[in-house]
Design an enzyme around this catalytic site. Sequence first.
Site, PDB file in Angstrom:
ATOM      1  N   LYS A 176       0.819  -1.160   0.039  1.00 20.17           N
ATOM      2  CA  LYS A 176      -0.042  -0.140   0.109  1.00 20.17           C
ATOM      3  C   LYS A 176       0.899   1.193  -0.109  1.00 20.17           C
ATOM      4  O   LYS A 176       1.603   1.507   1.154  1.00 20.17           O
ATOM      5  CB  LYS A 176      -0.963   0.062   1.229  1.00 20.17           C
ATOM      6  CG  LYS A 176      -2.095   1.013   1.042  1.00 20.17           C
ATOM      7  CD  LYS A 176      -2.545   1.837   2.315  1.00 20.17           C
ATOM      8  CE  LYS A 176      -1.816   3.133   2.670  1.00 20.17           C
ATOM      9  NZ  LYS A 176      -1.659   4.089   1.845  1.00 20.17           N
TER      10      LYS A 176
ATOM     11  N   THR B 278       5.904   8.166  13.334  1.00 20.49           N
ATOM     12  CA  THR B 278       6.185   7.216  14.609  1.00 20.49           C
ATOM     13  C   THR B 278       4.678   7.043  15.228  1.00 20.49           C
ATOM     14  O   THR B 278       4.124   6.110  15.549  1.00 20.49           O
ATOM     15  CB  THR B 278       6.947   7.900  15.451  1.00 20.49           C
ATOM     16  OG1 THR B 278       8.318   8.091  14.934  1.00 20.49           O
ATOM     17  CG2 THR B 278       6.856   7.557  16.960  1.00 20.49           C
TER      18      THR B 278
ATOM     19  N   GLU C 196      10.002   1.340  10.289  1.00 18.79           N
ATOM     20  CA  GLU C 196      10.861   2.253  10.049  1.00 18.79           C
ATOM     21  C   GLU C 196      10.349   3.687  10.298  1.00 18.79           C
ATOM     22  O   GLU C 196       9.620   4.120   9.123  1.00 18.79           O
ATOM     23  CB  GLU C 196      11.469   2.004   8.486  1.00 18.79           C
ATOM     24  CG  GLU C 196      11.813   0.601   8.231  1.00 18.79           C
ATOM     25  CD  GLU C 196      13.243   0.409   8.835  1.00 18.79           C
ATOM     26  OE1 GLU C 196      13.823   1.207   8.902  1.00 18.79           O
ATOM     27  OE2 GLU C 196      13.445  -0.866   9.022  1.00 18.79           O
TER      28      GLU C 196
ATOM     29  N   CYS D 233      13.650  10.772   5.969  1.00 22.17           N
ATOM     30  CA  CYS D 233      13.538  10.364   7.573  1.00 22.17           C
ATOM     31  C   CYS D 233      15.111  10.487   8.022  1.00 22.17           C
ATOM     32  O   CYS D 233      14.965  10.706   9.430  1.00 22.17           O
ATOM     33  CB  CYS D 233      13.286   8.690   7.512  1.00 22.17           C
ATOM     34  SG  CYS D 233      14.573   7.844   6.566  1.00 22.17           S
TER      35      CYS D 233
ATOM     36  N   GLU E 232      10.106  16.457  14.342  1.00 22.70           N
ATOM     37  CA  GLU E 232      10.334  16.098  12.901  1.00 22.70           C
ATOM     38  C   GLU E 232       9.479  17.154  11.994  1.00 22.70           C
ATOM     39  O   GLU E 232       8.422  16.947  12.135  1.00 22.70           O
ATOM     40  CB  GLU E 232       9.979  14.540  12.327  1.00 22.70           C
ATOM     41  CG  GLU E 232      10.503  14.306  11.109  1.00 22.70           C
ATOM     42  CD  GLU E 232      10.156  12.739  10.578  1.00 22.70           C
ATOM     43  OE1 GLU E 232       9.099  12.373  11.012  1.00 22.70           O
ATOM     44  OE2 GLU E 232      11.117  12.347  10.088  1.00 22.70           O
TER      45      GLU E 232
HETATM   46  P1  NDP Z   1       2.259   8.249   7.622  1.00 22.68           P
HETATM   47  O1  NDP Z   1       2.572   7.646   8.832  1.00 22.68           O
HETATM   48  O2  NDP Z   1       1.330   9.547   7.676  1.00 22.68           O
HETATM   49  O3  NDP Z   1       1.993   7.372   6.587  1.00 22.68           O
HETATM   50  C1  NDP Z   1       2.619   6.311   6.169  1.00 22.68           C
HETATM   51  C2  NDP Z   1       1.780   5.380   5.355  1.00 22.68           C
HETATM   52  O4  NDP Z   1       1.052   4.892   6.264  1.00 22.68           O
HETATM   53  C3  NDP Z   1       0.907   5.805   4.286  1.00 22.68           C
HETATM   54  O5  NDP Z   1       0.908   4.990   3.257  1.00 22.68           O
HETATM   55  C4  NDP Z   1      -0.286   6.161   5.018  1.00 22.68           C
HETATM   56  O6  NDP Z   1      -1.300   6.119   4.137  1.00 22.68           O
HETATM   57  C5  NDP Z   1      -0.348   4.923   5.763  1.00 22.68           C
HETATM   58  N1  NDP Z   1      -1.160   5.035   7.191  1.00 22.68           N
HETATM   59  C6  NDP Z   1      -1.812   6.119   7.657  1.00 22.68           C
HETATM   60  N2  NDP Z   1      -2.839   5.775   8.696  1.00 22.68           N
HETATM   61  C7  NDP Z   1      -2.750   4.701   8.599  1.00 22.68           C
HETATM   62  C8  NDP Z   1      -3.555   3.731   9.553  1.00 22.68           C
HETATM   63  N3  NDP Z   1      -4.454   3.917  10.409  1.00 22.68           N
HETATM   64  N4  NDP Z   1      -3.083   2.320   9.185  1.00 22.68           N
HETATM   65  C9  NDP Z   1      -2.486   1.832   8.356  1.00 22.68           C
HETATM   66  N5  NDP Z   1      -1.794   2.571   7.462  1.00 22.68           N
HETATM   67  C10 NDP Z   1      -1.899   3.954   7.585  1.00 22.68           C
HETATM   68  O7  NDP Z   1       3.669   8.987   7.205  1.00 22.68           O
HETATM   69  P2  NDP Z   1       3.889  10.271   5.749  1.00 22.68           P
HETATM   70  O8  NDP Z   1       3.517   9.498   4.654  1.00 22.68           O
HETATM   71  O9  NDP Z   1       3.355  11.363   6.148  1.00 22.68           O
HETATM   72  O10 NDP Z   1       5.696  10.002   5.775  1.00 22.68           O
HETATM   73  C11 NDP Z   1       6.222  10.837   6.277  1.00 22.68           C
HETATM   74  C12 NDP Z   1       6.950   9.997   7.646  1.00 22.68           C
HETATM   75  O11 NDP Z   1       7.721   8.952   7.273  1.00 22.68           O
HETATM   76  C13 NDP Z   1       7.969  10.755   8.387  1.00 22.68           C
HETATM   77  O12 NDP Z   1       7.643  10.503   9.708  1.00 22.68           O
HETATM   78  C14 NDP Z   1       9.275  10.205   7.856  1.00 22.68           C
HETATM   79  O13 NDP Z   1      10.391  10.270   8.792  1.00 22.68           O
HETATM   80  C15 NDP Z   1       8.783   8.606   8.018  1.00 22.68           C
HETATM   81  N6  NDP Z   1       9.967   8.005   6.947  1.00 22.68           N
HETATM   82  C16 NDP Z   1      10.769   7.057   7.571  1.00 22.68           C
HETATM   83  C17 NDP Z   1      11.544   6.417   6.981  1.00 22.68           C
HETATM   84  C18 NDP Z   1      12.474   5.266   7.563  1.00 22.68           C
HETATM   85  O14 NDP Z   1      13.113   4.391   6.921  1.00 22.68           O
HETATM   86  N7  NDP Z   1      12.679   5.513   8.790  1.00 22.68           N
HETATM   87  C19 NDP Z   1      11.911   6.601   5.550  1.00 22.68           C
HETATM   88  C20 NDP Z   1      10.828   7.503   4.916  1.00 22.68           C
HETATM   89  C21 NDP Z   1      10.019   8.184   5.539  1.00 22.68           C
HETATM   90  P3  NDP Z   1      -1.933   7.420   3.406  1.00 22.68           P
HETATM   91  O15 NDP Z   1      -0.933   8.342   3.684  1.00 22.68           O
HETATM   92  O16 NDP Z   1      -2.268   6.999   2.133  1.00 22.68           O
HETATM   93  O17 NDP Z   1      -3.215   7.937   4.250  1.00 22.68           O
END
Ligand code: NDP
Length: 491
Positions: free
Chosen positions: A188, A243, A263, A297, A394
């Site tokens: 997803k 997080t 991650e 990230c 962040e």
């Molecule tokens: P989010 O946590 O908002 O979303 C990540 C994914 O989770 C998206 O596909 C989102 O769907 C999905 N999601 C949201 N709510 C739910 C739920 N209740 N149940 C299951 N899935 C859900 O993060 P962002 O997309 O805003 O990305 C930014 C974040 O990602 C930053 O904190 C960044 O640091 C982190 N990141 C970490 C990395 C690492 O390797 N440590 C690498 C890259 C980014 P949708 O958005 O489609 O609603």
Amino acid sequence: MYSDATIQMVRESGCLLIDGAWVESKDGATLPVINPASGAQIGQISSASAEDVDAAVQGAARVAKDEAWSRMSSERREALMHALADTVERNAGRIAEIESLDVGMPIGVAQFLVSLSVSSLRYMAGWPSKIEGRTIPVSYPFGGEHFAFTTREPIGVVGAIIPWNVPFMIAIWKLAPVLATGCTLVLKPSEEASQSVLLLGRLVKEAGIPDGVLNIVTGTGAVAGEALVRHPHVAKIGFTGSTVTGRAVARMAGETTKRVSLELGGKSAQILFASADLDTAVPEAANSAFLNTGQTCVAGSRLYIQRRIYDEVIERLTRHASNLRVGHPMDPATNLGPVISAKQKRRIEDYISSAREQGAVLHAGRSNTAEDCGFYVAPTVVEARQEMTIAREEVFGPVISAIPFDEPEQAIALANDNPYGLSAYVYTQNLSEALTTATRLQVGRVLVNGAPPPYPSIPEGGRKASGYGRDQGPESLEGYLDTKVVLVTAR
Ligand code: NDP
């Protein structure tokens, strides 16, 4: 700026990939695709329902049970993975252009990250023939002869949920170990950035990987994401994202005793000692914070500077930031493209205004974009204090918080004084200073005197609020394999 073929591909790529077929969501729901460089809608994607996710998991489960896939010879598996790497390489230009259009990633960055994705596939393609168990000496006090050994078996269906900042590369980080171990995947992507992942679905088919091995369910986290996490036939969730969401995912996954790897976000510290070579350290520190418009990230968004070089570093860093070009992502001269969405732009600007209100001194780079709309934010250097929100949370945008320190001990304490533990950077020409600092930082990785890009054999991941589990490197394979013990009693 974008080729007609790319724009056409985005217009037409609205379907879900379920068990080898491109299908619309059962309830017909869709989400808009927005170009962050203009704010305009350029297409739409299907928004998967729980029923669609169930169909995808059923497809993935069927193939996971099929021994033609799960027990495929390592030679054949490796050949398929190299075929996919070749296909990705042939389509690298198109993938990079799509990433740039959908995410706003500067085209040079997008091209480089696609080439890294090819390397990750080729690296993982070397593993299928090297996944081994071990023999265990057994000698019970009651005697008899016993032989024990372990085998490693694929865990089955993996659900992966990924963010919008680097969708293609992170999708490959999830897919490559799935292919290497004989699992199957329901992926997803973020609702904000699905296009390059949908193209990956086409390339997987083109490379001859069996239907149902990769399934793609575009849609929202609240519906498609949750349905995937709660599904009883999914053995593991590989989550990359924030997080807050990661914690919710881990709680939900616990209800069906799934494995989870997280991650998550970061607030990575960079420690700049007075002994550093400033000609290289300042640009490296800036690059770590501003790469992909600060939407990584591992962004080194907290910069601790030894006090006797503090003023000089601020002056150099501000000059560097002012010279960075903010502009259209397809312009090869662009250093920073737009951020992903209007919401993200507002979020970053709110952090900057609140820092100003809390008394921070701001030095902003010039935003010389030609776009009237589009989600652009200039790189910003903030002279902050440790307790300020901008230095603790962040931001996920092109903002670096600078804070002075006196002694190395103080720098280590300041760096560790944050809930996150993803990455850290140390700049010094003193070897013992580098090693002493590196060993005491509470993070998943420490980079000394540079911020080179990810490398396929180097594990990526964090600790504390940055999560657990690893992508890349041999460590990542562990998450996709079960250990089975066979204990034979000699009779
Ligand atoms: P989010 O946590 O908002 O979303 C990540 C994914 O989770 C998206 O596909 C989102 O769907 C999905 N999601 C949201 N709510 C739910 C739920 N209740 N149940 C299951 N899935 C859900 O993060 P962002 O997309 O805003 O990305 C930014 C974040 O990602 C930053 O904190 C960044 O640091 C982190 N990141 C970490 C990395 C690492 O390797 N440590 C690498 C890259 C980014 P949708 O958005 O489609 O609603």
